[in-house]
Design a protein around this motif. Structure first.
Motif, PDB file in Angstrom:
ATOM      1  N   LEU A 135       1.165  -1.449  -0.001  1.00 29.23           N
ATOM      2  CA  LEU A 135       0.044   0.024   0.097  1.00 29.23           C
ATOM      3  C   LEU A 135       0.398   1.742   0.200  1.00 29.23           C
ATOM      4  N   ASP A 136       0.685   2.017  -1.162  1.00 28.67           N
ATOM      5  CA  ASP A 136       1.323   3.560  -1.036  1.00 28.67           C
ATOM      6  C   ASP A 136       0.558   4.606  -0.538  1.00 28.67           C
ATOM      7  N   SER A 137       0.168   4.654   0.870  1.00 25.63           N
ATOM      8  CA  SER A 137      -0.806   6.476   1.163  1.00 25.63           C
ATOM      9  C   SER A 137      -0.674   7.480   0.877  1.00 25.63           C
ATOM     10  N   LEU A 138       0.749   7.430  -0.337  1.00 23.95           N
ATOM     11  CA  LEU A 138       0.682   8.986  -0.602  1.00 23.95           C
ATOM     12  C   LEU A 138      -0.084   9.217  -1.762  1.00 23.95           C
ATOM     13  N   LYS A 139      -0.016   7.860  -3.003  1.00 27.52           N
ATOM     14  CA  LYS A 139      -0.558   7.973  -4.075  1.00 27.52           C
ATOM     15  C   LYS A 139      -2.399   7.021  -3.848  1.00 27.52           C
ATOM     16  N   ARG A 140      -2.125   6.477  -2.831  1.00 27.98           N
ATOM     17  CA  ARG A 140      -3.237   5.853  -2.437  1.00 27.98           C
ATOM     18  C   ARG A 140      -3.493   4.761  -3.482  1.00 27.98           C
ATOM     19  N   GLU A 141      -2.526   3.814  -3.563  1.00 31.66           N
ATOM     20  CA  GLU A 141      -2.530   2.790  -4.520  1.00 31.66           C
ATOM     21  C   GLU A 141      -2.391   1.442  -3.921  1.00 31.66           C
ATOM     22  N   VAL A 142      -3.014   0.522  -3.649  1.00 29.97           N
ATOM     23  CA  VAL A 142      -2.956  -0.637  -3.066  1.00 29.97           C
ATOM     24  C   VAL A 142      -2.361  -1.689  -4.636  1.00 29.97           C
ATOM     25  N   VAL A 143      -2.053  -2.697  -4.531  1.00 26.24           N
ATOM     26  CA  VAL A 143      -1.097  -3.770  -5.336  1.00 26.24           C
ATOM     27  C   VAL A 143      -1.125  -5.023  -4.348  1.00 26.24           C
ATOM     28  N   VAL A 144      -2.190  -5.792  -4.986  1.00 21.18           N
ATOM     29  CA  VAL A 144      -1.598  -7.399  -4.006  1.00 21.18           C
ATOM     30  C   VAL A 144      -1.901  -8.409  -4.946  1.00 21.18           C
ATOM     31  N   GLY A 145      -0.972  -9.408  -4.681  1.00 22.25           N
ATOM     32  CA  GLY A 145      -0.474 -10.296  -5.702  1.00 22.25           C
ATOM     33  C   GLY A 145       0.127  -9.790  -7.076  1.00 22.25           C
ATOM     34  N   GLY A 146       1.023  -8.234  -7.291  1.00 19.68           N
ATOM     35  CA  GLY A 146       0.869  -8.103  -8.171  1.00 19.68           C
ATOM     36  C   GLY A 146      -0.104  -7.111  -9.153  1.00 19.68           C
ATOM     37  N   LYS A 147      -1.233  -7.055  -8.649  1.00 22.68           N
ATOM     38  CA  LYS A 147      -1.989  -6.036  -9.454  1.00 22.68           C
ATOM     39  C   LYS A 147      -2.542  -5.358  -8.733  1.00 22.68           C
ATOM     40  N   LYS A 148      -3.211  -3.935  -9.064  1.00 20.85           N
ATOM     41  CA  LYS A 148      -3.267  -3.342  -8.462  1.00 20.85           C
ATOM     42  C   LYS A 148      -5.059  -3.320  -8.368  1.00 20.85           C
ATOM     43  N   LEU A 149      -5.524  -3.229  -7.335  1.00 18.24           N
ATOM     44  CA  LEU A 149      -6.347  -3.385  -6.391  1.00 18.24           C
ATOM     45  C   LEU A 149      -7.333  -1.363  -6.425  1.00 18.24           C
ATOM     46  N   ASP A 150      -8.890  -1.554  -6.897  1.00 15.91           N
ATOM     47  CA  ASP A 150      -9.303  -0.552  -6.732  1.00 15.91           C
ATOM     48  C   ASP A 150      -9.923  -0.512  -5.489  1.00 15.91           C
ATOM     49  N   LEU A 151     -10.031   0.808  -5.082  1.00 16.23           N
ATOM     50  CA  LEU A 151     -10.757   0.334  -3.460  1.00 16.23           C
ATOM     51  C   LEU A 151     -11.228   1.896  -3.094  1.00 16.23           C
ATOM     52  N   GLN A 152     -12.501   1.296  -2.350  1.00 16.17           N
ATOM     53  CA  GLN A 152     -13.079   2.818  -2.654  1.00 16.17           C
ATOM     54  C   GLN A 152     -12.492   2.898  -1.351  1.00 16.17           C
ATOM     55  N   ALA A 153     -12.920   5.144  -1.073  1.00 17.83           N
ATOM     56  CA  ALA A 153     -12.230   5.318  -0.169  1.00 17.83           C
ATOM     57  C   ALA A 153     -12.074   4.719   1.656  1.00 17.83           C
ATOM     58  N   LYS A 154     -13.353   4.229   1.779  1.00 20.78           N
ATOM     59  CA  LYS A 154     -13.055   3.940   3.186  1.00 20.78           C
ATOM     60  C   LYS A 154     -12.383   2.588   3.519  1.00 20.78           C
ATOM     61  N   GLU A 155     -12.662   1.761   1.997  1.00 22.20           N
ATOM     62  CA  GLU A 155     -11.849   0.546   2.187  1.00 22.20           C
ATOM     63  C   GLU A 155     -10.179   0.633   1.974  1.00 22.20           C
ATOM     64  N   PHE A 156     -10.114   1.568   1.411  1.00 21.66           N
ATOM     65  CA  PHE A 156      -8.414   2.205   1.555  1.00 21.66           C
ATOM     66  C   PHE A 156      -7.562   2.389   2.793  1.00 21.66           C
ATOM     67  N   VAL A 157      -9.182   2.881   3.648  1.00 22.56           N
ATOM     68  CA  VAL A 157      -8.768   3.291   4.818  1.00 22.56           C
ATOM     69  C   VAL A 157      -8.548   2.108   6.152  1.00 22.56           C
ATOM     70  N   LEU A 158      -9.766   1.665   6.092  1.00 23.05           N
ATOM     71  CA  LEU A 158      -9.620   0.360   6.660  1.00 23.05           C
ATOM     72  C   LEU A 158      -8.275  -0.965   6.464  1.00 23.05           C
ATOM     73  N   LEU A 159      -8.220  -0.576   5.114  1.00 19.16           N
ATOM     74  CA  LEU A 159      -6.691  -1.668   4.990  1.00 19.16           C
ATOM     75  C   LEU A 159      -5.424  -0.812   5.215  1.00 19.16           C
ATOM     76  N   GLU A 160      -5.602   0.754   5.477  1.00 19.41           N
ATOM     77  CA  GLU A 160      -4.223   1.224   5.999  1.00 19.41           C
ATOM     78  C   GLU A 160      -3.637   0.605   7.189  1.00 19.41           C
ATOM     79  N   PHE A 161      -5.197   1.411   7.994  1.00 19.23           N
ATOM     80  CA  PHE A 161      -5.662   0.533   9.568  1.00 19.23           C
ATOM     81  C   PHE A 161      -5.279  -0.691   9.845  1.00 19.23           C
ATOM     82  N   LEU A 162      -5.317  -1.496   9.192  1.00 19.57           N
ATOM     83  CA  LEU A 162      -5.343  -3.003   8.865  1.00 19.57           C
ATOM     84  C   LEU A 162      -3.778  -3.243   9.529  1.00 19.57           C
ATOM     85  N   LEU A 163      -3.059  -2.768   8.418  1.00 15.96           N
ATOM     86  CA  LEU A 163      -1.930  -3.075   7.610  1.00 15.96           C
ATOM     87  C   LEU A 163      -0.729  -2.078   9.084  1.00 15.96           C
TER      88      LEU A 163
END
Length: 224
Positions: A135-163
């Protein structure tokens, strides 16, 4: 490592270019605002060094423009204006440091090193990873298994919090307070729904199911 110098005084600009090259910094130069803005839209720099009084677009306007566009490159302002109000204006516009002309090259280089070091440190802490999640919190990007994942705003914040709390159990209350910033009814299922959405998206690409439900307690990011 490259620095952009924005300075319309030819003598000062040449002195800066020589000093930065001698210190090991590649650099580009622009003598006016619009062309500098064009360079910034084409290339990523480690630092911007800019005068305030520039033709076409002032240094303050330039900083405000790039900050509104999401450019977080550190900015060192150079100016003959030395009042407290002038410094405050530059910093409030989005500048990171302010150096009054005339200045010593040694001080400019010291401030350059400090700003770049701080920026690199901030970027390092912006990258979070666990398992095959990056997860790149500056670019607001998530890559999983080498593939970019499209997350909604709160999904991104939740993943960042869990990480940021990986391996630790986080309760529903903690998630509510950190994502919505206020308290919901503890019996609401808004957290369960959000976790379910995020888990389903991660499971499409991740080699392991990483979000564990700890019944009656909360959730934990774990690969075991």
């Amino acid at each position: 490592m490259s620095i952009l110098i924005i300075e319309d005084d030819k003598i000062i600009a040449e002195a800066l270019q020589r000093a930065l090259l001698d210190a090991g910094y590649q650099n580009d130069h622009s003598s006016e605002g619009p062309s500098a803005l064009s360079l910034l839209q084409q290339k990523q720099y480690e630092l911007i060094i800019t005068d305030i009084m520039l033709p076409g677009l002032s240094g303050i306007e330039l900083i405000q423009k790039i900050r509104s566009d999401g450019n977080k490159t550190p900015v060192l302002i150079l100016s003959a204006k030395q009042s407290v109000d002038d410094r405050v204006e530059g910093l409030q516009a989005g500048g990171d440091d302010y150096l009054v002309k005339p200045f010593a090259i040694s001080e400019l280089l010291a401030r350059t090193q400090a700003l770049i070091r701080r920026s690199q440190s901030n970027r390092a802490s912006a990258f979070l990873s666990y398992g095959d999640i990056v997860l790149d919190s500056l670019k607001r990007e998530v890559v999983v298994g080498g593939k970019k994942l499209d997350l909604q705003a709160k999904e991104f914040v939740l993943l960042e919090f869990l990480l940021r709390n990986k391996g630790t159990i986080v309760s529903k209350t903690m998630i509510l307070e950190n994502i919505w910033n206020y308290n919901f009814d503890p019996q609401t299922n808004v957290v369960d729904v959000l976790v379910c959405r995020l888990r389903n998206k991660l499971d499409r690409y991740s080699s392991k199911k990483l979000i564990k439900t700890i019944r009656g307690v909360g959730y934990r990011l774990s690969d075991v």
